[in-house]
Design a protein around this motif. Structure first.
Motif, PDB file in Angstrom:
ATOM      1  N   TYR A 127      -6.715   8.029   0.509  1.00 22.65           N
ATOM      2  CA  TYR A 127      -5.990   7.052   1.335  1.00 22.65           C
ATOM      3  C   TYR A 127      -6.862   6.588   2.495  1.00 22.65           C
ATOM      4  O   TYR A 127      -7.019   5.385   2.737  1.00 22.65           O
ATOM      5  CB  TYR A 127      -4.699   7.664   1.860  1.00 22.65           C
ATOM      6  CG  TYR A 127      -4.008   6.804   2.897  1.00 22.65           C
ATOM      7  CD1 TYR A 127      -3.277   5.685   2.519  1.00 22.65           C
ATOM      8  CD2 TYR A 127      -4.112   7.086   4.259  1.00 22.65           C
ATOM      9  CE1 TYR A 127      -2.654   4.877   3.459  1.00 22.65           C
ATOM     10  CE2 TYR A 127      -3.494   6.290   5.206  1.00 22.65           C
ATOM     11  CZ  TYR A 127      -2.773   5.190   4.811  1.00 22.65           C
ATOM     12  OH  TYR A 127      -2.170   4.397   5.750  1.00 22.65           O
TER      13      TYR A 127
ATOM     14  N   THR B 233      -5.863  -6.410  -2.257  1.00 24.44           N
ATOM     15  CA  THR B 233      -6.104  -7.267  -1.095  1.00 24.44           C
ATOM     16  C   THR B 233      -7.280  -8.214  -1.342  1.00 24.44           C
ATOM     17  O   THR B 233      -7.211  -9.409  -1.044  1.00 24.44           O
ATOM     18  CB  THR B 233      -6.382  -6.399   0.139  1.00 24.44           C
ATOM     19  OG1 THR B 233      -5.167  -5.760   0.543  1.00 24.44           O
ATOM     20  CG2 THR B 233      -6.935  -7.212   1.297  1.00 24.44           C
TER      21      THR B 233
ATOM     22  N   GLY C  51       0.825  -1.202   0.000  1.00 30.21           N
ATOM     23  CA  GLY C  51       0.000   0.000   0.000  1.00 30.21           C
ATOM     24  C   GLY C  51       0.858   1.251   0.000  1.00 30.21           C
ATOM     25  O   GLY C  51       2.061   1.199   0.227  1.00 30.21           O
ATOM     26  N   TYR C  52       0.218   2.379  -0.253  1.00 30.81           N
ATOM     27  CA  TYR C  52       0.909   3.671  -0.257  1.00 30.81           C
ATOM     28  C   TYR C  52      -0.119   4.773  -0.047  1.00 30.81           C
ATOM     29  O   TYR C  52      -1.328   4.512   0.000  1.00 30.81           O
ATOM     30  CB  TYR C  52       1.670   3.875  -1.573  1.00 30.81           C
ATOM     31  CG  TYR C  52       0.768   4.186  -2.753  1.00 30.81           C
ATOM     32  CD1 TYR C  52       0.665   5.478  -3.257  1.00 30.81           C
ATOM     33  CD2 TYR C  52      -0.009   3.194  -3.351  1.00 30.81           C
ATOM     34  CE1 TYR C  52      -0.166   5.770  -4.326  1.00 30.81           C
ATOM     35  CE2 TYR C  52      -0.834   3.466  -4.416  1.00 30.81           C
ATOM     36  CZ  TYR C  52      -0.911   4.759  -4.907  1.00 30.81           C
ATOM     37  OH  TYR C  52      -1.745   5.039  -5.959  1.00 30.81           O
TER      38      TYR C  52
ATOM     39  N   SER D 209      -4.126  -2.188   7.779  1.00 28.40           N
ATOM     40  CA  SER D 209      -4.822  -0.923   7.599  1.00 28.40           C
ATOM     41  C   SER D 209      -3.956   0.183   8.190  1.00 28.40           C
ATOM     42  O   SER D 209      -2.756   0.261   7.939  1.00 28.40           O
ATOM     43  CB  SER D 209      -6.198  -0.987   8.260  1.00 28.40           C
ATOM     44  OG  SER D 209      -6.891   0.224   8.076  1.00 28.40           O
ATOM     45  N   SER D 210      -4.527   1.016   9.021  1.00 30.98           N
ATOM     46  CA  SER D 210      -3.846   2.158   9.617  1.00 30.98           C
ATOM     47  C   SER D 210      -4.808   2.771  10.620  1.00 30.98           C
ATOM     48  O   SER D 210      -6.022   2.566  10.527  1.00 30.98           O
ATOM     49  CB  SER D 210      -3.505   3.181   8.532  1.00 30.98           C
ATOM     50  OG  SER D 210      -3.203   4.448   9.083  1.00 30.98           O
TER      51      SER D 210
ATOM     52  N   THR E  27      -4.590  -0.518  -5.436  1.00 33.22           N
ATOM     53  CA  THR E  27      -3.453  -0.991  -4.646  1.00 33.22           C
ATOM     54  C   THR E  27      -3.841  -1.324  -3.223  1.00 33.22           C
ATOM     55  O   THR E  27      -3.550  -2.413  -2.711  1.00 33.22           O
ATOM     56  CB  THR E  27      -2.337   0.074  -4.636  1.00 33.22           C
ATOM     57  OG1 THR E  27      -1.968   0.382  -5.980  1.00 33.22           O
ATOM     58  CG2 THR E  27      -1.115  -0.430  -3.866  1.00 33.22           C
ATOM     59  N   ASN E  28      -4.501  -0.382  -2.551  1.00 35.38           N
ATOM     60  CA  ASN E  28      -4.746  -0.525  -1.114  1.00 35.38           C
ATOM     61  C   ASN E  28      -5.948  -1.395  -0.775  1.00 35.38           C
ATOM     62  O   ASN E  28      -6.029  -1.920   0.338  1.00 35.38           O
ATOM     63  CB  ASN E  28      -4.965   0.858  -0.481  1.00 35.38           C
ATOM     64  CG  ASN E  28      -3.693   1.676  -0.415  1.00 35.38           C
ATOM     65  OD1 ASN E  28      -2.677   1.331  -1.006  1.00 35.38           O
ATOM     66  ND2 ASN E  28      -3.751   2.787   0.305  1.00 35.38           N
TER      67      ASN E  28
ATOM     68  N   GLN F 221      -5.147   4.283  -6.280  1.00 35.98           N
ATOM     69  CA  GLN F 221      -5.025   4.137  -4.838  1.00 35.98           C
ATOM     70  C   GLN F 221      -5.918   3.005  -4.338  1.00 35.98           C
ATOM     71  O   GLN F 221      -5.496   2.172  -3.531  1.00 35.98           O
ATOM     72  CB  GLN F 221      -5.413   5.449  -4.149  1.00 35.98           C
ATOM     73  CG  GLN F 221      -5.407   5.410  -2.644  1.00 35.98           C
ATOM     74  CD  GLN F 221      -4.021   5.587  -2.033  1.00 35.98           C
ATOM     75  OE1 GLN F 221      -3.811   6.471  -1.240  1.00 35.98           O
ATOM     76  NE2 GLN F 221      -3.076   4.739  -2.378  1.00 35.98           N
TER      77      GLN F 221
ATOM     78  N   THR G  29      -9.628   4.271   1.439  1.00 40.08           N
ATOM     79  CA  THR G  29      -9.229   2.882   1.183  1.00 40.08           C
ATOM     80  C   THR G  29      -9.092   2.102   2.480  1.00 40.08           C
ATOM     81  O   THR G  29      -9.466   0.923   2.549  1.00 40.08           O
ATOM     82  CB  THR G  29      -7.892   2.809   0.417  1.00 40.08           C
ATOM     83  OG1 THR G  29      -6.821   3.362   1.191  1.00 40.08           O
ATOM     84  CG2 THR G  29      -7.979   3.503  -0.921  1.00 40.08           C
ATOM     85  N   LYS G  30      -8.559   2.740   3.518  1.00 42.48           N
ATOM     86  CA  LYS G  30      -8.342   2.034   4.775  1.00 42.48           C
ATOM     87  C   LYS G  30      -9.661   1.792   5.514  1.00 42.48           C
ATOM     88  O   LYS G  30      -9.848   0.742   6.138  1.00 42.48           O
ATOM     89  CB  LYS G  30      -7.363   2.815   5.661  1.00 42.48           C
ATOM     90  CG  LYS G  30      -5.956   2.895   5.075  1.00 42.48           C
ATOM     91  CD  LYS G  30      -5.378   1.518   4.766  1.00 42.48           C
ATOM     92  CE  LYS G  30      -3.938   1.575   4.309  1.00 42.48           C
ATOM     93  NZ  LYS G  30      -3.377   0.246   3.996  1.00 42.48           N
TER      94      LYS G  30
ATOM     95  N   TRP H   7       7.277   6.635   4.652  1.00 44.48           N
ATOM     96  CA  TRP H   7       5.892   6.699   4.182  1.00 44.48           C
ATOM     97  C   TRP H   7       5.395   8.139   4.085  1.00 44.48           C
ATOM     98  O   TRP H   7       4.851   8.558   3.059  1.00 44.48           O
ATOM     99  CB  TRP H   7       4.979   5.900   5.110  1.00 44.48           C
ATOM    100  CG  TRP H   7       3.581   5.780   4.590  1.00 44.48           C
ATOM    101  CD1 TRP H   7       3.062   4.764   3.856  1.00 44.48           C
ATOM    102  CD2 TRP H   7       2.517   6.738   4.738  1.00 44.48           C
ATOM    103  NE1 TRP H   7       1.743   5.021   3.535  1.00 44.48           N
ATOM    104  CE2 TRP H   7       1.384   6.227   4.063  1.00 44.48           C
ATOM    105  CE3 TRP H   7       2.412   7.973   5.371  1.00 44.48           C
ATOM    106  CZ2 TRP H   7       0.180   6.903   4.001  1.00 44.48           C
ATOM    107  CZ3 TRP H   7       1.203   8.658   5.313  1.00 44.48           C
ATOM    108  CH2 TRP H   7       0.102   8.124   4.634  1.00 44.48           C
TER     109      TRP H   7
END
Length: 278
Positions: free
Chosen positions: A143, A106, A80-81, A129-130, A101-102, A98, A146-147, A180
């Motif tokens: 971002y 998955t 991820g980014y 995740s984050s 990828t994220n 985005q 996505t999380k 990051w």
């Protein structure tokens, strides 16, 4: 029997450290990344080329592991980014990338590995995740989206697959001592339109993300240990955090969103005033 773990995004940061840790613990490790040469090397580590936005690449990654090992015990979806930038300025093509990828990478890898895990009657899908799945900062809209999507998806999946002895678990890192934030802000500056009114905001957010990161953030090695706990705990948790502060800020944002927003805005004003004095 030696256990097998597949780790995406294994060429740097948390994924790199996790590959080394699992190998040191006796696991057979398959690390996937676009930059294969940067994946760690070792007797138990096998580096494979992987682009999580490409279904054929994902399929080859999983099929190669199964052909060699006959099983996959843990899949760590770490790739991820952060495609940062103002919503008004950032292109929707980059926003879609985005998500590819994220999130969708998955989902694709998980669909590919689940039939094997169900047949084994065991396995864990660990989704990185984050705390940004629950909190937010300006410029990170896509971002954070996505999380947040990843977390809801993982929770739904967990209920579906638990009867088969398989679990879907979320790890939520907070600040990390890594590149990051720097990369995210490089993306933010690239995504600014010429003469954008959001240029001052980019500078403020850059100051926020980089403030004392080397002192307060977790190392990649710290987070690799969290990954390992999520993979091996006899009774896995629904969420894993590295530090109490990460858990606390998520609780604040979810329980008292207005307080979180006011606190965040106060920090942004402080950083703006400090920048003006320099």
């Amino acid at each position: 029997m030696t256990k097998v773990v597949a780790i995406t995004g294994a060429s740097n940061g948390m994924g790199f450290a996790a590959a080394e840790l699992f190998a040191a613990k006796g696991w057979t490790v398959y690390g996937g990344a676009r930059r294969v040469a940067k994946i760690p090397t070792g007797e138990r580590i096998h580096a494979l080329k992987l682009d999580v936005t490409d279904n054929s690449s994902n399929r080859a990654f999983i099929e190669t592991i199964l052909a060699r090992e006959g099983r996959i015990d843990v899949l760590i979806n770490n790739a991820g980014y952060g495609e940062y930038g103002p919503v008004e300025d950032i292109s929707l093509d980059k926003a879609r990338t985005q998500f590819e990828t994220n999130f969708f990478g998955t989902a694709d890898l998980t669909q590919l590995v689940l039939p094997t895990m169900r047949a084994q009657k065991s396995g864990r899908i660990i989704n990185i995740s984050s705390i940004g799945g629950d909190i937010y900062v300006p410029l990170g809209a896509y971002y954070h989206a996505t999380k947040a999507a990843l977390q809801q998806w993982s929770d739904s999946l967990d209920i579906e697959i638990a009867p088969f002895g398989v679990r879907s678990i979320i790890v939520q890192p907070g600040g990390t001592r890594s590149s990051w934030g720097e990369i995210a802000m490089q993306n933010a500056r690239k995504n600014l339109k010429v003469g954008s009114v959001y240029t001052p905001l980019v500078n403020q957010v850059a100051a926020l993300l980089n403030a004392d990161a080397s002192a307060i953030g977790a190392s990649s090695e710290d987070l690799a240990k969290v990954f390992y706990a999520a993979a091996t705990d006899e009774r896995p948790k629904r969420r894993y955090f590295h530090a109490f502060g990460d858990r606390a800020v998520v609780w604040l944002a979810r329980s008292y969103p207005r307080v979180f927003k006011k606190s965040f805005m106060a920090v942004m004003k402080f950083l703006s005033r400090r920048a003006e004095k320099k």
